[in-house]
Design a protein around this motif. Sequence first.
Motif, PDB file in Angstrom:
ATOM      1  N   UNK A   1       0.845  -1.203   0.000  1.00 36.81           N
ATOM      2  CA  UNK A   1       0.000   0.000   0.000  1.00 36.81           C
ATOM      3  C   UNK A   1       0.871   1.240   0.000  1.00 36.81           C
ATOM      4  N   UNK A   2       0.470   2.233  -0.771  1.00 34.87           N
ATOM      5  CA  UNK A   2       1.160   3.514  -0.730  1.00 34.87           C
ATOM      6  C   UNK A   2       0.168   4.552  -0.197  1.00 34.87           C
ATOM      7  N   UNK A   3       0.510   5.188   0.921  1.00 31.15           N
ATOM      8  CA  UNK A   3      -0.388   6.163   1.555  1.00 31.15           C
ATOM      9  C   UNK A   3      -0.041   7.557   1.043  1.00 31.15           C
TER      10      UNK A   3
ATOM     11  N   UNK B   1      -3.684   4.253  -0.826  1.00 40.39           N
ATOM     12  CA  UNK B   1      -4.655   4.660   0.185  1.00 40.39           C
ATOM     13  C   UNK B   1      -4.555   6.176   0.331  1.00 40.39           C
ATOM     14  N   UNK B   2      -5.630   6.854  -0.041  1.00 39.08           N
ATOM     15  CA  UNK B   2      -5.616   8.320  -0.037  1.00 39.08           C
ATOM     16  C   UNK B   2      -6.195   8.840   1.276  1.00 39.08           C
TER      17      UNK B   2
ATOM     18  N   UNK C   1       4.686   5.272   3.187  1.00 39.78           N
ATOM     19  CA  UNK C   1       4.031   6.554   3.459  1.00 39.78           C
ATOM     20  C   UNK C   1       4.665   7.640   2.599  1.00 39.78           C
ATOM     21  N   UNK C   2       3.855   8.209   1.714  1.00 40.09           N
ATOM     22  CA  UNK C   2       4.355   9.202   0.756  1.00 40.09           C
ATOM     23  C   UNK C   2       3.659  10.549   0.934  1.00 40.09           C
ATOM     24  N   UNK C   3       3.412  10.920   2.203  1.00 39.68           N
ATOM     25  CA  UNK C   3       2.883  12.276   2.443  1.00 39.68           C
ATOM     26  C   UNK C   3       3.995  13.271   2.118  1.00 39.68           C
ATOM     27  N   UNK C   4       3.628  14.539   1.935  1.00 40.85           N
ATOM     28  CA  UNK C   4       4.608  15.552   1.517  1.00 40.85           C
ATOM     29  C   UNK C   4       5.729  15.740   2.536  1.00 40.85           C
TER      30      UNK C   4
END
Lengths: 198, 198
Positions: B82-84, B105-106, B141-144
Amino acid sequence: MAYPRALNRLVEVLCRFPGIGPKTAQRLSFFLLDCSREEVVAIARAMVEAKDKLDYCQICGSLAESGFCSYCSDGGRDRSLLCVIQEPRDVLVIERTGQYRGLYHVLHGVLSPLDGIGPEELRFEQLERRIADNHINEVIIATNPNVEGDATAGYLARMLKPQGVRVTRIAFGLPVGGDLEYADDLTLSRALDGRRDM
Amino acid sequence: MAYPRALNRLVEVLCRFPGIGPKTAQRLSFFLLDCSREEVVAIARAMVEAKDKLDYCQICGSLAESGFCSYCSDGGRDRSLLCVIQEPRDVLVIERTGQYRGLYHVLHGVLSPLDGIGPEELRFEQLERRIADNHINEVIIATNPNVEGDATAGYLARMLKPQGVRVTRIAFGLPVGGDLEYADDLTLSRALDGRRDM
């Protein structure tokens, strides 16, 4: 693009707006998708309603909600004075000065041979007719201070003077509050040319 | 404003778009008035259609045209990964690399206490449930890379690790093709922290 079709379509149509590229169109699209349906419908409706309700004044070519604009319908304006402008939005710019009490004539563009825009594409003939049919003392030409605007002003002056009307051009020079040091050469040379006795 | 009412209304609604102020809204309005009625209707319709047809995927929260997005419906993707991400548009950014084959997963935002956005406002619970109900090996986790994105990543890591899943964060460092001289201090110190054996 791996986006759903309806989104691609929305981005595509928003790209038609001037100054809006694919990135901005995408940002606006996602904004719309985050809005409620009512809000989106309100925006869409305002667009179509503006288009349906607004037209150009049959006399001067500025924006009007019913055949004639508020300036041409206003009995209190000086009907012997015309200000020639490029676009309908320029009306408001002149009105903001609170100084002008005459009427307008909107050309809807300027002469631009490279883009195929000649005198026939602009509202020149209507202007000639207006001056012939009405008692007009002076035509102030307020096209933009650039090559096309100046060329259009020159063309209009040559065209209208034989009709016996006074043709003037708004003054160019240093902006009020500006600094001599930061004025560009062209503005400065125009300011020198346009000098007045004190 | 001396503009007709329908124009004022249009300028007003266009100002609601992010990054569009009164001046730009006015420019866009005049552009619309210069378009044919068909063109204006096409733009208005694309907006409402996008809103009507698009929704968020019931599983991952990314954009979908029919209940489930193309990634969640695609049998060929790696369902253990999963990529968040923060926003639906980030899906395309990751997809463009052509390297990622897992699901998404947005969150639809990041933690931001000052704006009143806590874990309940984001799709955290759905993420926990997804991990509990499916066989997931790793959550990327790919949040900014900013304060809120990092805080959200830290919160998620603490929340998910007890579930026995591997939680990783995308790497931060020097952009490829960049120049050490122009890197800001924070990026450079992150690049040093994240150094790897050669």
